[in-house]
Scaffold this motif. Structure first.
Motif, PDB file in Angstrom:
ATOM      1  N   TYR A  77      39.781  42.166  41.108  1.00 15.81           N
ATOM      2  CA  TYR A  77      39.694  40.674  41.098  1.00 15.81           C
ATOM      3  C   TYR A  77      38.266  40.354  41.840  1.00 15.81           C
ATOM      4  O   TYR A  77      37.815  39.376  41.545  1.00 15.81           O
ATOM      5  N   SER A  78      37.890  41.008  42.834  1.00 17.14           N
ATOM      6  CA  SER A  78      36.543  40.711  43.338  1.00 17.14           C
ATOM      7  C   SER A  78      35.369  40.703  42.612  1.00 17.14           C
ATOM      8  O   SER A  78      34.486  39.951  42.734  1.00 17.14           O
ATOM      9  N   CYS A  79      35.547  41.608  41.748  1.00 17.27           N
ATOM     10  CA  CYS A  79      34.339  41.667  40.547  1.00 17.27           C
ATOM     11  C   CYS A  79      34.343  40.619  39.776  1.00 17.27           C
ATOM     12  O   CYS A  79      33.195  39.717  39.407  1.00 17.27           O
ATOM     13  N   GLU A 144      19.241  44.654  43.607  1.00 15.90           N
ATOM     14  CA  GLU A 144      20.853  44.432  43.493  1.00 15.90           C
ATOM     15  C   GLU A 144      21.153  43.664  44.806  1.00 15.90           C
ATOM     16  O   GLU A 144      20.618  44.253  46.151  1.00 15.90           O
ATOM     17  N   ASP A 145      21.902  42.804  44.937  1.00 14.49           N
ATOM     18  CA  ASP A 145      22.105  42.072  46.134  1.00 14.49           C
ATOM     19  C   ASP A 145      23.699  42.463  46.419  1.00 14.49           C
ATOM     20  O   ASP A 145      24.748  42.194  45.663  1.00 14.49           O
ATOM     21  N   LEU A 146      23.724  43.084  47.638  1.00 10.21           N
ATOM     22  CA  LEU A 146      24.964  43.545  48.002  1.00 10.21           C
ATOM     23  C   LEU A 146      25.672  42.804  49.004  1.00 10.21           C
ATOM     24  O   LEU A 146      26.758  42.812  49.238  1.00 10.21           O
ATOM     25  N   ARG A 147      24.796  41.734  49.460  1.00  9.77           N
ATOM     26  CA  ARG A 147      25.383  41.113  50.645  1.00  9.77           C
ATOM     27  C   ARG A 147      26.450  40.135  50.089  1.00  9.77           C
ATOM     28  O   ARG A 147      27.223  39.387  50.764  1.00  9.77           O
ATOM     29  N   LEU A 152      32.545  36.719  49.675  1.00 14.58           N
ATOM     30  CA  LEU A 152      33.454  36.281  48.447  1.00 14.58           C
ATOM     31  C   LEU A 152      34.823  35.523  49.159  1.00 14.58           C
ATOM     32  O   LEU A 152      35.381  34.849  48.505  1.00 14.58           O
ATOM     33  N   ASN A 153      35.024  35.616  50.365  1.00 15.16           N
ATOM     34  CA  ASN A 153      35.917  34.991  50.995  1.00 15.16           C
ATOM     35  C   ASN A 153      35.676  33.440  51.429  1.00 15.16           C
ATOM     36  O   ASN A 153      36.296  32.747  51.920  1.00 15.16           O
ATOM     37  N   ASP A 154      34.419  33.078  51.338  1.00 10.73           N
ATOM     38  CA  ASP A 154      33.869  32.092  51.653  1.00 10.73           C
ATOM     39  C   ASP A 154      32.925  31.501  50.486  1.00 10.73           C
ATOM     40  O   ASP A 154      31.629  31.511  50.516  1.00 10.73           O
ATOM     41  N   SER A 159      27.746  30.377  47.556  1.00  7.89           N
ATOM     42  CA  SER A 159      26.879  29.464  47.099  1.00  7.89           C
ATOM     43  C   SER A 159      25.762  29.322  47.798  1.00  7.89           C
ATOM     44  O   SER A 159      24.608  29.149  47.252  1.00  7.89           O
ATOM     45  N   ALA A 160      25.838  28.912  49.168  1.00  6.20           N
ATOM     46  CA  ALA A 160      24.589  28.543  49.780  1.00  6.20           C
ATOM     47  C   ALA A 160      23.717  29.449  50.000  1.00  6.20           C
ATOM     48  O   ALA A 160      22.301  29.552  49.863  1.00  6.20           O
ATOM     49  N   TYR A 161      24.331  30.731  50.257  1.00  8.62           N
ATOM     50  CA  TYR A 161      23.421  32.055  50.298  1.00  8.62           C
ATOM     51  C   TYR A 161      22.463  32.356  48.972  1.00  8.62           C
ATOM     52  O   TYR A 161      21.537  32.860  49.180  1.00  8.62           O
TER      53      TYR A 161
END
Length: 176
Positions: A77-79, A144-147, A152-154, A159-161
């Motif tokens: 789901y997170s992916c 690769e952006d791991l941050r 994902l909960n925000d 989007s801002a990041y």
């Protein structure tokens, strides 16, 4: 004469044993989770080009920025959420750059044999979000952006990041 109850001693030892074991069972998952999170935090900022050089410099003339969501056949789901949020962010905030060809967004299956050249170019091994910057000297800076996984909960924060990060990449700022 005082006689010691043999069962009292055994019961006391069992209580002490239980008192030592129960906290270990409770604490062990937290210790394991702490180690995993510490490793993720340490390696989250680690970005390097395939050649091993650090990607912490700026490049002057960015020609193209690619945003690629690499997928696996059985996505969690997170992916799926990661890909949806990234695509929405790119298409909402960078429509002009997409129209001009300066930026692109793709979902790429790492299991698709037709996509192996791009999978190998980035070095993707699983579901992930990658940003590739090309400059006018023909250099390629994949990262690769791991941050994004921690955002994902925000959705507004995600989007801002990502918007801020992509604006930096378009300016040639490869830091952060």
């Amino acid at each position: 004469m005082k006689t010691e109850d043999p069962y009292l001693h055994t019961a006391s030892r069992k209580r002490r044993w239980a008192a030592c074991i129960i906290p270990r069972r409770t604490i062990l998952p937290f210790i394991a989770l702490s180690v995993v999170l510490a490793c993720a935090a340490v390696f989250a900022g680690c970005v390097a080009a395939p050649s091993g050089e650090d990607v912490t410099t700026a490049t002057s003339n960015v020609t193209t920025v690619e945003v690629i969501h690499f997928t696996t056949p059985n996505q969690c789901y997170s992916c799926v959420v990661l890909g949806d949020y990234a695509e929405e962010t790119v298409r909402t905030h960078f429509a002009d750059e997409i129209a001009s060809g300066k930026m692109s967004f793709e979902h790429v299956s790492i299991a698709d044999p037709a996509q192996q050249d791009i999978v190998e170019r980035y070095g993707a091994t699983g579901s992930s979000l990658w940003i590739g910057v090309y400059d006018d000297e023909g250099r390629f800076f994949p990262e690769e952006d791991l941050r994004v996984w921690y955002k994902l909960n925000d959705k507004p924060g995600f989007s801002a990041y990502l918007k801020t990060l992509l604006e930096m990449r378009l300016r040639g700022d490869l830091t952060r």
